[in-house]
Design an enzyme around this catalytic site. Structure first.
Site, PDB file in Angstrom:
ATOM      1  N   SER A 117       0.823  -1.352  -0.161  1.00  0.00           N
ATOM      2  CA  SER A 117      -0.217   0.118   0.058  1.00  0.00           C
ATOM      3  C   SER A 117       0.961   1.121  -0.120  1.00  0.00           C
ATOM      4  O   SER A 117       0.593   2.220  -0.769  1.00  0.00           O
ATOM      5  CB  SER A 117      -0.782  -0.079   1.307  1.00  0.00           C
ATOM      6  OG  SER A 117      -1.777  -1.193   1.119  1.00  0.00           O
ATOM      7  N   HIS A 138       0.412  -1.304  -7.591  1.00  0.00           N
ATOM      8  CA  HIS A 138      -0.695  -0.931  -6.552  1.00  0.00           C
ATOM      9  C   HIS A 138      -1.807  -1.195  -7.141  1.00  0.00           C
ATOM     10  O   HIS A 138      -2.533  -0.083  -7.834  1.00  0.00           O
ATOM     11  CB  HIS A 138      -0.264   0.525  -6.061  1.00  0.00           C
ATOM     12  CG  HIS A 138      -0.967   0.731  -4.802  1.00  0.00           C
ATOM     13  ND1 HIS A 138      -1.730   1.767  -4.698  1.00  0.00           N
ATOM     14  CD2 HIS A 138      -1.315  -0.011  -3.692  1.00  0.00           C
ATOM     15  CE1 HIS A 138      -2.451   1.707  -3.559  1.00  0.00           C
ATOM     16  NE2 HIS A 138      -2.288   0.750  -2.938  1.00  0.00           N
ATOM     17  N   GLU A 150      -1.618   1.436 -10.041  1.00  0.00           N
ATOM     18  CA  GLU A 150      -0.472   2.050 -10.151  1.00  0.00           C
ATOM     19  C   GLU A 150       0.859   1.230 -10.528  1.00  0.00           C
ATOM     20  O   GLU A 150       0.961   0.501  -9.881  1.00  0.00           O
ATOM     21  CB  GLU A 150      -0.320   2.926  -9.082  1.00  0.00           C
ATOM     22  CG  GLU A 150      -1.550   4.102  -8.691  1.00  0.00           C
ATOM     23  CD  GLU A 150      -1.300   4.625  -7.482  1.00  0.00           C
ATOM     24  OE1 GLU A 150      -1.090   5.836  -7.186  1.00  0.00           O
ATOM     25  OE2 GLU A 150      -1.729   3.987  -6.385  1.00  0.00           O
ATOM     26  N   ASN A 189      -2.798   7.439  -3.238  1.00  0.00           N
ATOM     27  CA  ASN A 189      -3.001   7.359  -1.537  1.00  0.00           C
ATOM     28  C   ASN A 189      -2.570   8.807  -1.099  1.00  0.00           C
ATOM     29  O   ASN A 189      -2.765   9.289  -0.126  1.00  0.00           O
ATOM     30  CB  ASN A 189      -2.184   6.312  -0.839  1.00  0.00           C
ATOM     31  CG  ASN A 189      -3.012   5.383  -0.766  1.00  0.00           C
ATOM     32  OD1 ASN A 189      -4.106   5.484  -0.294  1.00  0.00           O
ATOM     33  ND2 ASN A 189      -2.461   3.887  -0.552  1.00  0.00           N
TER      34      ASN A 189
HETATM   35  N1  LIG Z   1      -6.952  -4.215   1.724  1.00  0.00           N
HETATM   36  C1  LIG Z   1      -6.645  -3.004   0.689  1.00  0.00           C
HETATM   37  O1  LIG Z   1      -7.634  -2.412   0.551  1.00  0.00           O
HETATM   38  C2  LIG Z   1      -5.293  -3.116  -0.042  1.00  0.00           C
HETATM   39  C3  LIG Z   1      -5.220  -1.895  -1.087  1.00  0.00           C
HETATM   40  C4  LIG Z   1      -4.191  -1.992  -1.702  1.00  0.00           C
HETATM   41  C5  LIG Z   1      -3.111  -2.683  -1.343  1.00  0.00           C
HETATM   42  N2  LIG Z   1      -3.199  -3.433  -0.237  1.00  0.00           N
HETATM   43  C6  LIG Z   1      -1.847  -4.435   0.226  1.00  0.00           C
HETATM   44  O2  LIG Z   1      -2.040  -5.688  -0.223  1.00  0.00           O
HETATM   45  C7  LIG Z   1      -1.234  -6.717   0.395  1.00  0.00           C
HETATM   46  C8  LIG Z   1      -2.328  -7.666   0.932  1.00  0.00           C
HETATM   47  O3  LIG Z   1      -3.582  -6.978   1.443  1.00  0.00           O
HETATM   48  P1  LIG Z   1      -4.767  -7.848   1.941  1.00  0.00           P
HETATM   49  O4  LIG Z   1      -5.763  -6.600   2.388  1.00  0.00           O
HETATM   50  O5  LIG Z   1      -5.209  -8.596   0.721  1.00  0.00           O
HETATM   51  O6  LIG Z   1      -4.299  -8.419   3.172  1.00  0.00           O
HETATM   52  P2  LIG Z   1      -5.156 -10.035   3.746  1.00  0.00           P
HETATM   53  O7  LIG Z   1      -4.829 -10.215   5.035  1.00  0.00           O
HETATM   54  O8  LIG Z   1      -6.454 -10.090   3.316  1.00  0.00           O
HETATM   55  O9  LIG Z   1      -4.339 -11.049   2.700  1.00  0.00           O
HETATM   56  C9  LIG Z   1      -3.051 -11.438   2.972  1.00  0.00           C
HETATM   57  C10 LIG Z   1      -2.909 -12.826   2.568  1.00  0.00           C
HETATM   58  O10 LIG Z   1      -1.365 -13.259   2.726  1.00  0.00           O
HETATM   59  C11 LIG Z   1      -1.262 -14.412   3.377  1.00  0.00           C
HETATM   60  N3  LIG Z   1       0.301 -14.507   3.766  1.00  0.00           N
HETATM   61  C12 LIG Z   1       0.679 -14.397   4.962  1.00  0.00           C
HETATM   62  N4  LIG Z   1       1.844 -14.582   4.774  1.00  0.00           N
HETATM   63  C13 LIG Z   1       2.077 -14.832   3.472  1.00  0.00           C
HETATM   64  C14 LIG Z   1       3.541 -15.272   2.766  1.00  0.00           C
HETATM   65  N5  LIG Z   1       4.500 -15.526   3.372  1.00  0.00           N
HETATM   66  N6  LIG Z   1       3.277 -15.765   1.387  1.00  0.00           N
HETATM   67  C15 LIG Z   1       2.124 -15.674   0.569  1.00  0.00           C
HETATM   68  N7  LIG Z   1       1.001 -15.192   1.320  1.00  0.00           N
HETATM   69  C16 LIG Z   1       1.137 -15.086   2.775  1.00  0.00           C
HETATM   70  C17 LIG Z   1      -2.580 -14.327   4.355  1.00  0.00           C
HETATM   71  O11 LIG Z   1      -2.422 -15.621   4.937  1.00  0.00           O
HETATM   72  C18 LIG Z   1      -3.500 -13.809   3.638  1.00  0.00           C
HETATM   73  O12 LIG Z   1      -4.295 -14.455   3.035  1.00  0.00           O
HETATM   74  C19 LIG Z   1      -0.632  -5.719   1.671  1.00  0.00           C
HETATM   75  O13 LIG Z   1       0.651  -5.286   1.308  1.00  0.00           O
HETATM   76  C20 LIG Z   1      -1.705  -4.486   1.758  1.00  0.00           C
HETATM   77  O14 LIG Z   1      -1.217  -3.507   2.231  1.00  0.00           O
HETATM   78  C21 LIG Z   1      -4.173  -3.778   0.501  1.00  0.00           C
END
Ligand SMILES: NC(=O)c1ccc[n+]([C@@H]2O[C@H](COP(=O)([O-])OP(=O)(O)OC[C@H]3O[C@@H](n4cnc5c(N)ncnc54)[C@H](O)[C@@H]3O)[C@@H](O)[C@H]2O)c1
Length: 308
Positions: A117, A138, A150, A189
């Site tokens: 993020s 992103h 992005e 962001n």
């Molecule tokens: N949620 C949002 O709105 C959003 C928007 C843009 C970017 N992001 C970014 O995207 C990324 C994921 O966020 P999310 O919201 O999907 O989180 P989430 O918690 O829903 O999903 C993360 C997943 O990664 C898995 N995981 C844990 N360790 C791991 C590993 N070693 N290898 C592979 N998978 C692993 C977890 O079990 C989980 O299923 C983060 O970096 C977050 O900052 C999130």
């Protein structure tokens, strides 16, 4: 017909399931991995539910799911991948370790992309051997419904890697935008949180309450934002008017460098937003669900309207 690629998605959570869905829907093969057994076990069902919300029928959903293979380990998922998308938790060391593992097992030409993020892509990729094929992509939540991705360049990223990922995303129906310098918050962001900083300040200074902030945005400039960007708007009203407004208003806008004490207070009191029943505003579970449903319905409708 556009070429079909082998892709890998690391992390099957909120973002990973939507990224996998988008790539598979565009005809690419997806190897999806997650170390949490439940996340992997439920992901086909979550993808099917999201596709159904998007209006896809059962036959098409089954076809898309066939494109997505599930793997227990990163090495198994990235073998043969042309593109690797990481969507694992927002922790620097975890992401660095994941990319080191991906680099060791993916083909030499594979492009490695992080969905962080706000963390600098430069820090995540610094220890890789071939940093020219590493970059940021992103995506925005929900990744299968928000068009923007992005694409972030580090000082090492090659033009070929930027072009390849931009082409892949555009071919999958996304709107890729290049970010030429790896700055915190990228573009979206930074803009969004400049607005949130002022929104919080208005409440903190007693100028209005949180509901009034939200009403003003939703019933005013929020209405035209998806068809008129801020700089298009500045050109529409005239740059000289924009200059006059800035001469008066900018000096009074919030410009503190750190988070607001008001926000810190909410978090300290356990007012964490919809999940705890109160944040800036109070929420019953039903009201929170209504907001979530409204966003999905609106995004779906916008897709059809903006196609015209
Ligand atoms: N949620 C949002 O709105 C959003 C928007 C843009 C970017 N992001 C970014 O995207 C990324 C994921 O966020 P999310 O919201 O999907 O989180 P989430 O918690 O829903 O999903 C993360 C997943 O990664 C898995 N995981 C844990 N360790 C791991 C590993 N070693 N290898 C592979 N998978 C692993 C977890 O079990 C989980 O299923 C983060 O970096 C977050 O900052 C999130």
């Amino acid at each position: 017909m556009t070429r079909s690629f082998q892709t890998a998605v690391l992390g099957a959570g909120l973002m990973g399931h939507g990224i996998a869905l988008t790539l598979a829907r565009a005809g690419h093969r997806v190897a999806l991995t997650d170390p949490v057994a439940d996340a992997l076990a439920s992901v086909h069902q979550r993808i099917a539910a999201s596709l159904s919300l998007m209006g896809e029928g059962d036959a098409r959903i089954a076809q898309i799911l066939k494109q997505i293979d599930l793997f227990d380990t990163v090495p198994a998922a990235v073998t043969g991948a042309d593109f690797v998308f990481e969507a694992a938790p927002e922790k620097l060391e975890l992401k660095q370790a994941l990319f080191a593992e991906a680099e060791a097992h993916a083909p030499e030409a594979a492009i490695l992309a992080s969905n962080t993020s706000v963390m600098p892509i430069t820090q995540i990729m610094a220890k890789l051997k071939r940093r020219e094929r590493a970059l940021g992509t992103h995506w925005w939540n929900p990744p299968h419904m928000i068009p923007l991705v992005e694409v972030i360049r580090t000082e090492w990223t090659s033009p070929e890697a930027m072009d390849a990922v931009t082409d892949l995303l555009a071919g999958a129906g996304k709107t890729p935008v290049r970010v030429e310098k790896d700055v915190p918050g990228f573009i979206g962001n930074r803009l969004q949180h400049a607005l949130w900083r002022e929104a919080i300040s208005l409440v903190e200074r007693g100028i209005c309450d949180a509901e009034a902030v939200d009403t003003v945005v939703k019933s005013c400039f929020g209405r035209r934002l998806s068809v008129l960007g801020p700089l298009e708007n500045a050109d529409l009203v005239g740059t000289e008017l924009t200059l006059d407004i800035h001469r008066t208003v900018l000096a009074d806008l919030e410009d503190r460098k750190g988070p607001s004490p008001y926000l810190e207070g909410l978090v300290a009191e356990g007012k964490l937003g919809m999940k705890s029943g109160e944040g800036f505003r109070k929420w019953t579970p039903e009201e929170a669900q209504t907001v979530r449903n409204r966003v999905t319905t609106h995004l779906k409708k916008l897709d059809t309207i903006l196609e015209d």
